[in-house]
Design a protein around this motif. Structure first.
Motif, mmCIF file in Angstrom:
data_model
loop_
_atom_site.group_PDB
_atom_site.id
_atom_site.type_symbol
_atom_site.label_atom_id
_atom_site.label_comp_id
_atom_site.label_asym_id
_atom_site.label_seq_id
_atom_site.Cartn_x
_atom_site.Cartn_y
_atom_site.Cartn_z
ATOM 1 N N TYR A 1 44.995 31.299 48.088
ATOM 2 C CA TYR A 1 45.783 32.491 48.401
ATOM 3 C C TYR A 1 45.377 33.070 49.756
ATOM 4 N N ILE A 2 44.073 33.219 49.962
ATOM 5 C CA ILE A 2 43.583 33.814 51.211
ATOM 6 C C ILE A 2 44.016 32.968 52.412
ATOM 7 N N LEU A 3 43.849 31.663 52.322
ATOM 8 C CA LEU A 3 44.216 30.793 53.446
ATOM 9 C C LEU A 3 45.726 30.730 53.653
ATOM 10 N N SER A 4 46.496 31.028 52.624
ATOM 11 C CA SER A 4 47.956 31.004 52.768
ATOM 12 C C SER A 4 48.463 32.166 53.614
ATOM 13 N N LEU A 5 47.662 33.195 53.802
ATOM 14 C CA LEU A 5 48.123 34.385 54.515
ATOM 15 C C LEU A 5 48.418 34.116 55.982
ATOM 16 N N ASP A 6 47.848 33.085 56.547
ATOM 17 C CA ASP A 6 48.124 32.738 57.940
ATOM 18 C C ASP A 6 49.458 32.028 58.088
ATOM 19 N N GLN A 7 50.022 31.566 57.006
ATOM 20 C CA GLN A 7 51.281 30.831 57.065
ATOM 21 C C GLN A 7 52.495 31.737 56.976
ATOM 22 N N LYS A 8 52.292 33.034 56.746
ATOM 23 C CA LYS A 8 53.422 33.958 56.608
ATOM 24 C C LYS A 8 53.987 34.313 57.955
ATOM 25 N N ILE B 1 32.735 33.952 38.321
ATOM 26 C CA ILE B 1 33.996 33.332 38.711
ATOM 27 C C ILE B 1 33.805 31.813 38.673
ATOM 28 N N SER B 2 34.700 31.132 37.994
ATOM 29 C CA SER B 2 34.612 29.671 37.910
ATOM 30 C C SER B 2 34.964 29.053 39.255
ATOM 31 N N GLU B 3 34.529 27.823 39.456
ATOM 32 C CA GLU B 3 34.834 27.127 40.710
ATOM 33 C C GLU B 3 36.345 26.944 40.876
ATOM 34 N N GLU B 4 37.030 26.642 39.802
ATOM 35 C CA GLU B 4 38.486 26.464 39.856
ATOM 36 C C GLU B 4 39.187 27.760 40.268
ATOM 37 N N ASP B 5 38.771 28.887 39.669
ATOM 38 C CA ASP B 5 39.368 30.180 40.023
ATOM 39 C C ASP B 5 39.050 30.552 41.468
ATOM 40 N N ALA B 6 37.822 30.279 41.896
ATOM 41 C CA ALA B 6 37.436 30.583 43.275
ATOM 42 C C ALA B 6 38.296 29.784 44.255
ATOM 43 N N LYS B 7 38.582 28.539 43.941
ATOM 44 C CA LYS B 7 39.435 27.725 44.809
ATOM 45 C C LYS B 7 40.857 28.286 44.862
ATOM 46 N N LEU B 8 41.362 28.746 43.726
ATOM 47 C CA LEU B 8 42.698 29.362 43.723
ATOM 48 C C LEU B 8 42.710 30.611 44.602
ATOM 49 N N MET B 9 41.633 31.386 44.538
ATOM 50 C CA MET B 9 41.538 32.581 45.378
ATOM 51 C C MET B 9 41.535 32.188 46.860
ATOM 52 N N VAL B 10 40.817 31.137 47.190
ATOM 53 C CA VAL B 10 40.771 30.651 48.578
ATOM 54 C C VAL B 10 42.151 30.172 49.015
ATOM 55 N N ASP C 1 50.221 24.446 47.189
ATOM 56 C CA ASP C 1 51.092 24.575 46.027
ATOM 57 C C ASP C 1 51.413 26.060 45.833
ATOM 58 N N PRO C 2 52.695 26.446 45.859
ATOM 59 C CA PRO C 2 53.061 27.860 45.694
ATOM 60 C C PRO C 2 52.523 28.470 44.391
ATOM 61 N N GLU C 3 52.436 27.676 43.348
ATOM 62 C CA GLU C 3 51.915 28.188 42.071
ATOM 63 C C GLU C 3 50.428 28.538 42.177
ATOM 64 N N SER C 4 49.671 27.729 42.914
ATOM 65 C CA SER C 4 48.247 28.003 43.128
ATOM 66 C C SER C 4 48.058 29.288 43.929
ATOM 67 N N ILE C 5 48.932 29.499 44.907
ATOM 68 C CA ILE C 5 48.857 30.712 45.726
ATOM 69 C C ILE C 5 49.097 31.948 44.853
ATOM 70 N N LYS C 6 50.101 31.891 43.974
ATOM 71 C CA LYS C 6 50.396 33.028 43.080
ATOM 72 C C LYS C 6 49.221 33.313 42.150
ATOM 73 N N LYS C 7 48.646 32.267 41.565
ATOM 74 C CA LYS C 7 47.494 32.453 40.674
ATOM 75 C C LYS C 7 46.314 33.028 41.452
ATOM 76 N N GLY C 8 46.109 32.545 42.659
ATOM 77 C CA GLY C 8 45.022 33.047 43.489
ATOM 78 C C GLY C 8 45.182 34.518 43.832
ATOM 79 N N LYS C 9 46.414 34.928 44.101
ATOM 80 C CA LYS C 9 46.683 36.338 44.421
ATOM 81 C C LYS C 9 46.334 37.228 43.232
ATOM 82 N N VAL C 10 46.686 36.789 42.043
ATOM 83 C CA VAL C 10 46.363 37.557 40.834
ATOM 84 C C VAL C 10 44.846 37.645 40.660
ATOM 85 N N LEU C 11 44.156 36.533 40.855
ATOM 86 C CA LEU C 11 42.696 36.527 40.693
ATOM 87 C C LEU C 11 42.019 37.439 41.721
#
Length: 138
Positions: free
Chosen positions: A131-138, A120-129, A49-59
């Motif tokens: 974002y990190i995993l999305s970097l291979d898709q660029k 860090i909450s589990e939900e926030d940690a997942k959002l961070m992940v 989800d692009p929104e999750s990636i953006k939130k993860g980048k901020v976190l």
């Protein structure tokens, strides 16, 4: 007396051999042209989800992640792009990496220790992940 001298010479030889081996390993680890190889876990990526990636980048930006990681190059810890290349985007790996962010760990990428981040909450940690995993898709 000859036997004692023999053992002393052998002990010194062993110590010097080990020290030379350790120096070669340190040189190899500190070599700027060292191309680190790592295993890649096979698997199909699930959509992100692009929104999750953006939130993860901020976190990631607001936490201390960049003290030990960089996006493109290794620092104390592995580069985020290397992490994204290793793990497929699947729920099991997202959950595992989120737990590693929270509880810390060692050994996965060699010597560095991943500091725990218990606040860090589990939900926030997942959002961070995500974002990190999305970097291979660029």
């Amino acid at each position: 007396m000859k036997v004692v001298s023999y053992f002393i010479v052998c002990a010194l030889w062993i110590i010097m051999s080990c020290q030379a081996k350790m120096e070669r390993q340190v040189t190899k680890l500190n070599s700027p042209d060292l191309k680190e190889e790592f295993y890649v876990i096979p698997g199909e990526d699930e959509p992100l989800d692009p929104e999750s990636i953006k939130k993860g980048k901020v976190l990631v930006s607001y936490n201390d992640c960049y003290h030990c990681h960089r996006e493109e190059s290794r620092a104390k810890g592995p580069a985020f792009t290397d992490i994204s290349k290793r793990y497929p985007i699947q729920k099991a790996y997202v959950d595992m990496l989120a737990r590693k962010i929270i509880s810390g760990g060692t050994g996965t990428w060699g010597y560095p220790v991943m500091s725990p981040h218990p606040k860090i909450s589990e939900e926030d940690a997942k959002l961070m992940v995500y974002y990190i995993l999305s970097l291979d898709q660029k």
